[in-house]
Design an enzyme around this catalytic site. Sequence first.
Site, PDB file in Angstrom:
ATOM      1  N   GLY A 149      43.528  39.045  47.283  1.00  0.00           N
ATOM      2  CA  GLY A 149      42.985  39.606  48.528  1.00  0.00           C
ATOM      3  C   GLY A 149      41.502  39.110  48.408  1.00  0.00           C
ATOM      4  O   GLY A 149      41.107  38.338  47.698  1.00  0.00           O
ATOM      5  N   THR A 160      37.270  43.717  48.935  1.00  0.00           N
ATOM      6  CA  THR A 160      38.326  44.897  48.272  1.00  0.00           C
ATOM      7  C   THR A 160      38.495  44.580  46.842  1.00  0.00           C
ATOM      8  O   THR A 160      38.639  45.646  46.077  1.00  0.00           O
ATOM      9  CB  THR A 160      39.848  44.529  49.174  1.00  0.00           C
ATOM     10  OG1 THR A 160      39.715  44.430  50.524  1.00  0.00           O
ATOM     11  CG2 THR A 160      40.759  45.470  48.474  1.00  0.00           C
ATOM     12  N   GLY A 161      38.591  43.331  46.254  1.00  0.00           N
ATOM     13  CA  GLY A 161      38.527  43.281  44.893  1.00  0.00           C
ATOM     14  C   GLY A 161      37.306  44.174  44.248  1.00  0.00           C
ATOM     15  O   GLY A 161      37.447  44.564  43.097  1.00  0.00           O
ATOM     16  N   CYS A 197      44.525  31.650  50.483  1.00  0.00           N
ATOM     17  CA  CYS A 197      43.349  31.613  49.555  1.00  0.00           C
ATOM     18  C   CYS A 197      42.894  30.197  49.138  1.00  0.00           C
ATOM     19  O   CYS A 197      41.484  29.733  49.017  1.00  0.00           O
ATOM     20  CB  CYS A 197      43.496  32.537  48.509  1.00  0.00           C
ATOM     21  SG  CYS A 197      43.811  34.209  48.771  1.00  0.00           S
ATOM     22  N   GLU A 241      42.439  37.821  42.071  1.00  0.00           N
ATOM     23  CA  GLU A 241      42.660  36.378  42.889  1.00  0.00           C
ATOM     24  C   GLU A 241      42.081  36.689  44.336  1.00  0.00           C
ATOM     25  O   GLU A 241      42.516  37.180  45.108  1.00  0.00           O
ATOM     26  CB  GLU A 241      43.908  35.840  42.792  1.00  0.00           C
ATOM     27  CG  GLU A 241      43.789  34.272  43.032  1.00  0.00           C
ATOM     28  CD  GLU A 241      44.339  34.098  44.640  1.00  0.00           C
ATOM     29  OE1 GLU A 241      43.384  33.874  45.433  1.00  0.00           O
ATOM     30  OE2 GLU A 241      45.456  34.116  44.761  1.00  0.00           O
TER      31      GLU A 241
END
Length: 472
Positions: free
Chosen positions: A224, A228-229, A280, A246
């Site tokens: 995502g 958020t990571g 992505c 990722e």
Amino acid sequence: MSVVPEMKQALLASVSAADNGRKIKDPATGETVGYAPQHGVRDLQNAVDLARSAQPAWADAGHETRSAALLAAADAVEAHAEELAQILSREQGKPLNGPNARFEIGACSAWLRAAAGIPLEPETLVDDGETRAEVHYRPLGIVGAIGPWNWPMMITIWQVAPALRMGNAVIVKPSEYTPLSVLALVEVLNTVLPAGLLTAVSGGRDVGEALASHPAVSKIMFTGSTATGKAIIKSSADSIKRLTLELGGNDAGIVLPDADAKAIAEGLFWGAFINTGQTCAALKRLYVHEDIYDAVCEALTEVASAMPMGVGLDENNVLGPLQNKAQYDIVERLVDEARKSGARILIGGNPDTEQPGYFYPTTLVADIDNNNPLVVEEQFGPALPIIRYKTVDEAVAMANALDVGLGASVWSPDLEQARTVAARVQAGTVWINKHGAVDPRIPFGGAKQSGYGLEFGVEGLKHLAQPQIING
């Protein structure tokens, strides 16, 4: 393989009943697809309890038994491929045909089979007559899999298949935008897996945060946004979880001056516009040498104009809507800013606001400055900026200028030259004369702020295990 006979109709019917769930709408039509259960932190704890009970026996079962179960799971997915594709198309918006919904379901079974078939034996590190040291790969325990909305089923399998193969239990937290397809996929997988081993918890941000911080969860896999990571990294810190992240990418493609514009145009198009640009590792900024700039722009425009966009259930379409209004607004803003800056719109850029759904037309933007927001920000949609360059050094410098580096590509018939340029690009994967072509046998992961950890292949299996050295 044990398949529930009524499941073919049940999968489609399960997304039609309200059952006090959250309404999920088709991004192409605005029609209601179904209702997602509203799970909370208590449901997550129940899933953890189930996983704790099921995981030890699964770990003891060994690779052969676990691989056989993954092969049976692949069979189950294939047996229900069309129903799953229909749900996916209605919920995510992607068309059935082209590299879209049916393609995604096919990838699910392919990755399950690959995870089952990759050998992973103990490695002898030293054996000199005095010392013998081996490395073994043991299960971690419980893995939390937090997935995105762009490839919800396929990326769930990318997370689940290697985790199960290595003896772990898995708790899946699907995106709030696309829970129905993931819940249906998990239901199919659970027709052949031991009870409690794989659970999906369809909740909001509170569930994701609780999963990332839960002390019983040994690892988080997340695909995502970079923002958020970073939040997951913070949530996982107290329990020192293993992480595979990722994250966002803004992939560059470099077309060298000896490339044949017409020969590479379709590859460039699908590198950028697969899943309507919502990938992505899609090609998101294209650098073309000034000698062939106009030819590439012309060839790409010709390809783009022939690609039909529309409702996913129409068998003729190969491009669909943006999955949600927030993403539509991002693409619209970036293209509008590019137009106002004086960039040239080759095709698209003029959405039909009268039609239902979040459709943004296939858009190519030429004569754009490298510092334009459409180049610098990840658009994650069907709008590709094409930047002119004079020297390869200039192209490489522009490609490397951002703080992300998931993928990149170099385009040239001279493979030796292309590989030399590729080695200078700061990205986890650099493709030659293609873009975004992932393979379950080949490790995949990002550089810089595009994340860390590897997926796929034997390295991906190792990242779902605890290495243990036996020395003596």
